[in-house]
Design a protein around this motif. Structure first.
Motif, PDB file in Angstrom:
ATOM      1  N   UNK A   1       0.831  -1.272  -0.020  1.00 14.15           N
ATOM      2  CA  UNK A   1      -0.032  -0.133   0.120  1.00 14.15           C
ATOM      3  C   UNK A   1       0.782   1.205  -0.195  1.00 14.15           C
ATOM      4  N   UNK A   2       1.994   1.215   0.763  1.00 14.71           N
ATOM      5  CA  UNK A   2       2.784   2.295   0.790  1.00 14.71           C
ATOM      6  C   UNK A   2       3.696   2.500  -0.454  1.00 14.71           C
ATOM      7  N   UNK A   3       4.106   1.461  -0.961  1.00 12.56           N
ATOM      8  CA  UNK A   3       4.783   1.376  -2.442  1.00 12.56           C
ATOM      9  C   UNK A   3       3.741   2.239  -3.498  1.00 12.56           C
ATOM     10  N   UNK A   4       2.346   1.755  -3.495  1.00  8.88           N
ATOM     11  CA  UNK A   4       1.404   2.218  -4.358  1.00  8.88           C
ATOM     12  C   UNK A   4       1.121   3.766  -4.122  1.00  8.88           C
ATOM     13  N   UNK A   5       1.140   4.130  -2.975  1.00  8.41           N
ATOM     14  CA  UNK A   5       0.756   5.529  -2.384  1.00  8.41           C
ATOM     15  C   UNK A   5       1.946   6.321  -2.937  1.00  8.41           C
ATOM     16  N   UNK A   6       3.211   6.046  -2.513  1.00  7.87           N
ATOM     17  CA  UNK A   6       4.541   6.765  -2.882  1.00  7.87           C
ATOM     18  C   UNK A   6       4.521   6.861  -4.364  1.00  7.87           C
ATOM     19  N   UNK A   7       4.268   5.994  -5.277  1.00 13.54           N
ATOM     20  CA  UNK A   7       4.349   5.970  -6.598  1.00 13.54           C
ATOM     21  C   UNK A   7       3.453   6.877  -7.183  1.00 13.54           C
ATOM     22  N   UNK A   8       2.260   6.650  -6.748  1.00 13.71           N
ATOM     23  CA  UNK A   8       1.231   7.873  -7.144  1.00 13.71           C
ATOM     24  C   UNK A   8       1.523   9.269  -6.815  1.00 13.71           C
ATOM     25  N   UNK A   9       2.155   9.423  -5.476  1.00  7.23           N
ATOM     26  CA  UNK A   9       2.550  10.804  -5.089  1.00  7.23           C
ATOM     27  C   UNK A   9       3.618  11.190  -5.913  1.00  7.23           C
ATOM     28  N   UNK A  10       4.616  10.442  -6.292  1.00  9.18           N
ATOM     29  CA  UNK A  10       5.731  10.630  -7.066  1.00  9.18           C
ATOM     30  C   UNK A  10       5.192  11.400  -8.435  1.00  9.18           C
ATOM     31  N   UNK A  11       4.169  10.680  -8.982  1.00 11.00           N
ATOM     32  CA  UNK A  11       3.687  11.196 -10.174  1.00 11.00           C
ATOM     33  C   UNK A  11       2.895  12.135 -10.149  1.00 11.00           C
ATOM     34  N   UNK A  12       2.156  12.306  -9.204  1.00  7.46           N
ATOM     35  CA  UNK A  12       1.472  13.707  -8.952  1.00  7.46           C
ATOM     36  C   UNK A  12       2.286  14.822  -8.686  1.00  7.46           C
ATOM     37  N   UNK A  13       3.503  14.642  -8.356  1.00  6.27           N
ATOM     38  CA  UNK A  13       4.186  16.009  -8.053  1.00  6.27           C
ATOM     39  C   UNK A  13       5.275  16.197  -9.368  1.00  6.27           C
ATOM     40  N   UNK A  14       4.797  15.390 -10.268  1.00  2.00           N
ATOM     41  CA  UNK A  14       5.537  15.684 -11.616  1.00  2.00           C
ATOM     42  C   UNK A  14       7.120  14.946 -11.547  1.00  2.00           C
ATOM     43  N   UNK A  15       7.307  14.106 -10.514  1.00  2.00           N
ATOM     44  CA  UNK A  15       8.418  13.373 -10.568  1.00  2.00           C
ATOM     45  C   UNK A  15       8.339  11.965 -11.014  1.00  2.00           C
ATOM     46  N   UNK A  16       8.261  12.004 -12.340  1.00  2.00           N
ATOM     47  CA  UNK A  16       7.763  10.940 -13.072  1.00  2.00           C
ATOM     48  C   UNK A  16       9.053   9.957 -13.249  1.00  2.00           C
ATOM     49  N   UNK A  17      10.164  10.393 -13.312  1.00  2.00           N
ATOM     50  CA  UNK A  17      11.454   9.559 -13.300  1.00  2.00           C
ATOM     51  C   UNK A  17      11.558   8.749 -12.131  1.00  2.00           C
TER      52      UNK A  17
END
Length: 118
Positions: A75-91
């Motif tokens: 769950x934290x892996x999923x959340x952090x990945x989505x958070x990174x994408x939403x913050x435009x940290x796509x890489x």
């Protein structure tokens, strides 16, 4: 008895996850979630060793289901990945998604091999 073993393992795994995550993350200055990455890969390795060694049912309940279940966190892996994408940290988001899967599978495979060698 099995439920008690799972509870004890979880009671040890949850604080281990929190402590490891905080220590690892505090040592990195980037936005990448190194703490979550570390606990997930370590848990995959440990679970691989456990199953490779054909551990007893009680050890599987204690360490596999309880400890590793509480240590690792999808769950934290999923959340952090989505958070990174939403913050435009796509890489970072892509590296976290694909790197976590690749490293977790590699660690589980290595753990199985190590467990089989025991």
């Amino acid at each position: 008895m099995t439920v008690l073993l799972v509870l004890v393992g979880g009671a040890l795994g949850a604080p281990a996850r929190y402590f490891t995550d905080r220590v690892v993350q505090s040592r990195h200055d980037s936005g990448f979630p190194w703490g979550t990455f570390t606990v997930n890969v370590a848990g995959s390795l440990l679970l691989g060793v456990l199953f490779g060694a054909l551990a007893s049912p009680w050890l599987t309940a204690l360490v596999g289901t309880g400890f590793c279940g509480a240590l690792t966190t999808y769950s934290t892996f999923g959340y952090e990945t989505v958070l990174l994408a939403s913050r435009r940290a796509s890489l970072y988001a892509l590296l976290n998604a694909f790197g976590s899967i690749a490293a977790g599978l590699g660690a589980a495979g290595l753990g199985l091999a190590l467990g089989n060698a025991l």
